[in-house]
Design an enzyme around this catalytic site. Sequence first.
Site, mmCIF file in Angstrom:
data_model
loop_
_atom_site.group_PDB
_atom_site.id
_atom_site.type_symbol
_atom_site.label_atom_id
_atom_site.label_comp_id
_atom_site.label_asym_id
_atom_site.label_seq_id
_atom_site.Cartn_x
_atom_site.Cartn_y
_atom_site.Cartn_z
ATOM 1 N N ARG A 1 1.263 -0.916 0.191
ATOM 2 C CA ARG A 1 0.587 0.360 0.517
ATOM 3 C C ARG A 1 0.689 0.933 0.057
ATOM 4 O O ARG A 1 0.209 2.632 0.017
ATOM 5 C CB ARG A 1 -0.855 0.006 1.030
ATOM 6 C CG ARG A 1 -2.058 -0.116 0.841
ATOM 7 C CD ARG A 1 -2.774 -0.284 2.028
ATOM 8 N NE ARG A 1 -4.218 -0.259 2.185
ATOM 9 C CZ ARG A 1 -5.049 -1.048 2.712
ATOM 10 N NH1 ARG A 1 -5.332 -2.477 2.540
ATOM 11 N NH2 ARG A 1 -6.540 -0.611 2.528
ATOM 12 N N ARG B 1 -21.189 -2.047 2.107
ATOM 13 C CA ARG B 1 -20.284 -3.451 2.356
ATOM 14 C C ARG B 1 -21.235 -4.003 3.420
ATOM 15 O O ARG B 1 -21.192 -3.352 4.571
ATOM 16 C CB ARG B 1 -19.267 -3.342 1.942
ATOM 17 C CG ARG B 1 -18.577 -4.152 2.665
ATOM 18 C CD ARG B 1 -17.319 -4.280 1.828
ATOM 19 N NE ARG B 1 -16.436 -3.579 2.524
ATOM 20 C CZ ARG B 1 -14.775 -3.163 2.097
ATOM 21 N NH1 ARG B 1 -14.580 -4.022 1.304
ATOM 22 N NH2 ARG B 1 -14.416 -2.227 3.242
ATOM 23 N N ARG C 1 -17.641 -3.111 8.578
ATOM 24 C CA ARG C 1 -16.672 -2.197 9.778
ATOM 25 C C ARG C 1 -17.194 -1.257 9.888
ATOM 26 O O ARG C 1 -17.649 -0.189 8.795
ATOM 27 C CB ARG C 1 -15.577 -2.950 8.179
ATOM 28 C CG ARG C 1 -14.998 -3.896 7.754
ATOM 29 C CD ARG C 1 -14.937 -3.990 7.072
ATOM 30 N NE ARG C 1 -13.339 -3.470 6.554
ATOM 31 C CZ ARG C 1 -12.619 -3.340 5.541
ATOM 32 N NH1 ARG C 1 -12.170 -4.573 5.320
ATOM 33 N NH2 ARG C 1 -11.713 -2.414 5.242
ATOM 34 N N ARG D 1 -10.309 7.293 3.836
ATOM 35 C CA ARG D 1 -9.319 6.518 3.671
ATOM 36 C C ARG D 1 -9.059 6.459 1.552
ATOM 37 O O ARG D 1 -8.071 6.024 1.391
ATOM 38 C CB ARG D 1 -10.104 5.101 3.783
ATOM 39 C CG ARG D 1 -9.940 4.122 4.914
ATOM 40 C CD ARG D 1 -11.164 3.591 4.957
ATOM 41 N NE ARG D 1 -11.156 2.457 4.465
ATOM 42 C CZ ARG D 1 -11.865 1.475 4.199
ATOM 43 N NH1 ARG D 1 -13.153 1.465 4.373
ATOM 44 N NH2 ARG D 1 -11.775 -0.030 3.871
HETATM 45 P P1 AMP Z 1 -9.090 -3.299 4.008
HETATM 46 O O1 AMP Z 1 -9.202 -4.270 4.273
HETATM 47 O O2 AMP Z 1 -7.260 -3.061 3.272
HETATM 48 O O3 AMP Z 1 -9.294 -2.034 3.198
HETATM 49 O O4 AMP Z 1 -8.022 -2.439 5.624
HETATM 50 C C1 AMP Z 1 -8.486 -2.074 5.927
HETATM 51 C C2 AMP Z 1 -7.051 -1.068 7.084
HETATM 52 O O5 AMP Z 1 -6.189 -2.072 7.724
HETATM 53 C C3 AMP Z 1 -6.574 -0.059 6.211
HETATM 54 O O6 AMP Z 1 -6.948 0.450 6.310
HETATM 55 C C4 AMP Z 1 -5.192 -0.085 7.192
HETATM 56 O O7 AMP Z 1 -5.988 0.799 8.636
HETATM 57 C C5 AMP Z 1 -5.040 -1.063 7.370
HETATM 58 N N1 AMP Z 1 -3.882 -2.192 6.286
HETATM 59 C C6 AMP Z 1 -4.545 -3.248 5.895
HETATM 60 N N2 AMP Z 1 -3.412 -3.665 4.768
HETATM 61 C C7 AMP Z 1 -2.458 -2.254 4.845
HETATM 62 C C8 AMP Z 1 -1.190 -2.094 4.213
HETATM 63 N N3 AMP Z 1 -1.325 -3.375 3.481
HETATM 64 N N4 AMP Z 1 -0.108 -0.909 4.613
HETATM 65 C C9 AMP Z 1 -0.965 -0.322 5.959
HETATM 66 N N5 AMP Z 1 -2.535 -0.764 6.584
HETATM 67 C C10 AMP Z 1 -2.734 -2.107 5.645
#
Ligand code: AMP
Length: 214
Positions: free
Chosen positions: A88, A127, A160, A171
């Site tokens: 990310r 969602r 969530r 985000r």
């Molecule tokens: P997601 O389920 O992929 O939308 O991730 C939810 C949250 O987890 C994100 O908004 C970040 O706070 C954290 N997160 C997930 N993957 C990463 C990553 N590769 N680097 C940093 N934070 C992450």
Amino acid sequence: MKLILLGPPGVGKGTQAQLLSNEYNIPQISTGDILRGAIQRSSELGRKANDFMSKGELVPDDIILGLIQDKLFGEKPPNGYILDGFPRTIVQAKALKTMFEEHHDALDAVLSLEADEKLIVKRLSSRRTCRNCKTVYNLITKPPVVDGVCDTCSGELYQRDDDKIDTIQNRIAVYKKQTEPLIDFYRAAGILFAINSSGSPEEVHNIITSQLED
Ligand code: AMP
């Protein structure tokens, strides 16, 4: 096959990762799911990650990289996988490149999922996720048969915390600043596929598989 799914929150990375995981019989590795699991268990990782996640901020690179190193190159490295939500940041992408080089390994493709921002916000706010098996629903396009109950495992569906409207905007801003530069990074590496993700999950899945099998 080793794939990365790149794209803004709500573009459908998780849904496409599940479909690709079934199609090619390789695991989906979602850093977001791993972190949410850690928060649910109140582990040390979960305690560290929670503050960042609840605000829609990224968890620090060193925490994520430790977790990924373990998953991809630890005791039982998987033969193939779909990375959903990692990398990310440019720091994460460069560190992943180094890990691959050290293990004489390489990625097959990076799929950059793209859709209009209004559609993304709509998808995120509608969602719902199964607390138990993590199946993802959408109240508009893919509602569960029984309100609040998972079709697959009868688990409880929940929204969530970071899918609530205030956090969604942050985000998306974080994505644009920290993650979008990865598109150019992987385009320069010659392994980027741009995927129009505004259609139904099945339509997007068909676009992806036809690109991969071309
Ligand atoms: P997601 O389920 O992929 O939308 O991730 C939810 C949250 O987890 C994100 O908004 C970040 O706070 C954290 N997160 C997930 N993957 C990463 C990553 N590769 N680097 C940093 N934070 C992450």
